[in-house]
Design a protein around this motif. Structure first.
Motif, PDB file in Angstrom:
ATOM      1  N   ASP A  94       0.828  -1.207   0.000  1.00 25.37           N
ATOM      2  CA  ASP A  94       0.000   0.000   0.000  1.00 25.37           C
ATOM      3  C   ASP A  94       0.859   1.253   0.000  1.00 25.37           C
ATOM      4  OD1 ASP A  94      -2.315  -1.490   0.061  1.00 25.37           O
ATOM      5  OD2 ASP A  94      -2.553  -1.383   2.243  1.00 25.37           O
ATOM      6  N   GLY A  95       0.415   2.229  -0.777  1.00 29.03           N
ATOM      7  CA  GLY A  95       1.116   3.504  -0.822  1.00 29.03           C
ATOM      8  C   GLY A  95       2.160   3.595  -1.918  1.00 29.03           C
ATOM      9  N   GLN A  96       2.436   2.490  -2.597  1.00 32.68           N
ATOM     10  CA  GLN A  96       3.393   2.522  -3.707  1.00 32.68           C
ATOM     11  C   GLN A  96       2.713   3.099  -4.949  1.00 32.68           C
ATOM     12  OE1 GLN A  96       6.923   0.895  -4.215  1.00 32.68           O
ATOM     13  NE2 GLN A  96       6.780   1.914  -2.257  1.00 32.68           N
ATOM     14  N   SER A  97       3.299   4.123  -5.516  1.00 29.93           N
ATOM     15  CA  SER A  97       2.724   4.745  -6.703  1.00 29.93           C
ATOM     16  C   SER A  97       3.252   4.055  -7.953  1.00 29.93           C
ATOM     17  CB  SER A  97       3.082   6.232  -6.748  1.00 29.93           C
ATOM     18  OG  SER A  97       2.530   6.910  -5.645  1.00 29.93           O
ATOM     19  N   PHE A  98       2.348   3.732  -8.878  1.00 25.14           N
ATOM     20  CA  PHE A  98       2.764   3.188 -10.162  1.00 25.14           C
ATOM     21  C   PHE A  98       3.333   4.311 -11.020  1.00 25.14           C
ATOM     22  CE2 PHE A  98       0.449  -0.340  -8.644  1.00 25.14           C
ATOM     23  CZ  PHE A  98       0.772  -1.438  -9.419  1.00 25.14           C
ATOM     24  N   LEU A  99       4.213   3.951 -11.937  1.00 24.29           N
ATOM     25  CA  LEU A  99       4.896   4.923 -12.772  1.00 24.29           C
ATOM     26  C   LEU A  99       4.148   5.221 -14.070  1.00 24.29           C
ATOM     27  CD1 LEU A  99       8.526   3.510 -12.387  1.00 24.29           C
ATOM     28  CD2 LEU A  99       7.470   5.385 -11.098  1.00 24.29           C
ATOM     29  N   ALA A 100       3.557   4.182 -14.684  1.00 26.12           N
ATOM     30  CA  ALA A 100       2.846   4.372 -15.950  1.00 26.12           C
ATOM     31  C   ALA A 100       1.565   5.164 -15.710  1.00 26.12           C
ATOM     32  CB  ALA A 100       2.506   3.013 -16.566  1.00 26.12           C
ATOM     33  N   PRO A 101       1.222   6.090 -16.595  1.00 26.13           N
ATOM     34  CA  PRO A 101       0.032   6.919 -16.372  1.00 26.13           C
ATOM     35  C   PRO A 101      -1.275   6.138 -16.411  1.00 26.13           C
ATOM     36  CG  PRO A 101       0.930   7.293 -18.572  1.00 26.13           C
ATOM     37  CD  PRO A 101       1.937   6.468 -17.835  1.00 26.13           C
ATOM     38  N   PHE A 102      -1.253   4.920 -16.963  1.00 28.13           N
ATOM     39  CA  PHE A 102      -2.468   4.129 -17.093  1.00 28.13           C
ATOM     40  C   PHE A 102      -2.551   2.992 -16.075  1.00 28.13           C
ATOM     41  CE2 PHE A 102       0.729   3.062 -20.273  1.00 28.13           C
ATOM     42  CZ  PHE A 102       0.987   1.722 -19.999  1.00 28.13           C
ATOM     43  N   LEU A 103      -1.552   2.855 -15.224  1.00 31.56           N
ATOM     44  CA  LEU A 103      -1.574   1.793 -14.213  1.00 31.56           C
ATOM     45  C   LEU A 103      -1.782   2.395 -12.823  1.00 31.56           C
ATOM     46  CD1 LEU A 103       1.335  -0.601 -15.307  1.00 31.56           C
ATOM     47  CD2 LEU A 103      -1.128  -0.922 -15.599  1.00 31.56           C
ATOM     48  N   PRO A 104      -2.482   1.661 -11.952  1.00 31.19           N
ATOM     49  CA  PRO A 104      -3.001   0.296 -12.116  1.00 31.19           C
ATOM     50  C   PRO A 104      -4.384   0.213 -12.765  1.00 31.19           C
ATOM     51  CG  PRO A 104      -3.389   1.008  -9.879  1.00 31.19           C
ATOM     52  CD  PRO A 104      -2.663   2.143 -10.557  1.00 31.19           C
ATOM     53  N   ASP A 105      -5.001   1.364 -13.127  1.00 29.37           N
ATOM     54  CA  ASP A 105      -6.390   1.362 -13.585  1.00 29.37           C
ATOM     55  C   ASP A 105      -6.606   0.497 -14.820  1.00 29.37           C
ATOM     56  OD1 ASP A 105      -6.857   3.079 -11.517  1.00 29.37           O
ATOM     57  OD2 ASP A 105      -7.007   4.892 -12.758  1.00 29.37           O
ATOM     58  N   ALA A 106      -5.613   0.460 -15.725  1.00 22.70           N
ATOM     59  CA  ALA A 106      -5.775  -0.316 -16.957  1.00 22.70           C
ATOM     60  C   ALA A 106      -5.617  -1.807 -16.731  1.00 22.70           C
ATOM     61  CB  ALA A 106      -4.786   0.154 -18.014  1.00 22.70           C
TER      62      ALA A 106
END
Length: 273
Positions: free
Chosen positions: A241-253
């Motif tokens: 928890d709290g780790q930010s994804f780098l890709a603009p579409f993750l994790p939603d995609a």
């Protein structure tokens, strides 16, 4: 091979690499080689590490030989420093590219760390831009009931991808350096590189979500997020928890994605590990 991954892309057991069946050729795919990382860490952070350039190059060539691949595709960040390559980093890149291309052609999908690489090595590399592209299109037709062009979509993942990737059977990306933090019964923990894989949510995958959803006919492609080839490059702890994804579409995609260790162990939904 990791069980359950689409037949077009088969991870190499024990390695952060996969083989893609492109119809007329087999491609070895890797992401985030970060050649020159030791030079970069020395320059950026004053950290001195032993140079593993030879080890990285030999390992990559060994995997090419074992898999009998016809082409190497690097899913971005072949280089480490964001600026144009120079000095020791450029020397490592020159040796690496020459050694690989003496064996097979090499394709670079431009990543955010590859500034100037395509220009510096234009005579040696085939280059796909940052938005990505589809390789082997038409080789397999519409898989899983889809009527798209087929093939394997490739991108780095640092920017919004070309919507045309949604016509592929499977999309492969790097950039994220996915890792999982595993804890044992006595409170110890270790971090392992991992694959992420699941069906794409088209509306979250590209910047103009409404039009993206409209162009997908049938089931959308799977997304395979590659572990970093370079074990020194850090990564995203996808199950913390709290780790930010780098890709603009993750994790939603990736609304329902499974994680796998390099040895093929399936860990299940990365959100619940």
């Amino acid at each position: 091979m990791v069980s359950g991954v689409t037949p077009a892309v088969e991870p190499v057991v024990g390695e952060p690499a996969a083989v893609a069946d492109l119809g007329e050729e087999r491609a070895l795919l890797v992401a985030d080689v970060h050649a020159g990382i030791e030079v970069g860490l020395r320059y950026e952070r004053g950290v001195e590490l032993d140079d593993r350039a030879d080890e990285r190059r030999e390992r990559l060539c060994d995997i090419l030989a074992v898999t009998d691949a016809d082409r190497l595709v690097v899913l971005g960040d072949l280089a480490h420093r964001i600026a144009a390559p120079e000095g020791e980093e450029r020397e490592e890149l020159e040796t690496l590219i020459r050694t690989v291309t003496d064996r097979v052609p090499m394709t670079l999908v431009e990543g955010n760390h590859d500034g100037g690489v395509a220009e510096a090595f234009a005579a040696d590399l085939d280059v796909i831009g940052a938005g990505g592209g589809v390789i082997g299109a038409g080789a397999r037709g519409g898989a899983d009931g889809r009527s798209g062009a087929g093939g394997v979509g490739v991108c780095h993942g640092h920017t919004w991808p070309d919507p045309a990737l949604l016509d592929a059977d499977v999309v492969c990306m790097g950039h994220e350096h996915p890792q999982v933090r595993l804890e044992d019964s006595v409170g110890g923990s270790r971090v392992k590189r991992a694959w992420l894989r699941g069906r794409i949510d088209p509306a979250a995958f590209v910047e103009d979500g409404d039009s993206a959803a409209a162009v997908v006919d049938g089931e959308p492609p799977e997304l395979v997020v590659f572990p970093a080839f370079n074990e020194r490059s850090g990564g995203t702890w996808v199950n913390v928890d709290g780790q930010s994804f780098l890709a603009p579409f993750l994790p939603d995609a990736l609304p329902a994605g499974d994680a796998y260790l390099l040895n093929g162990t399936r860990l299940g939904d990365f959100r619940r590990i």
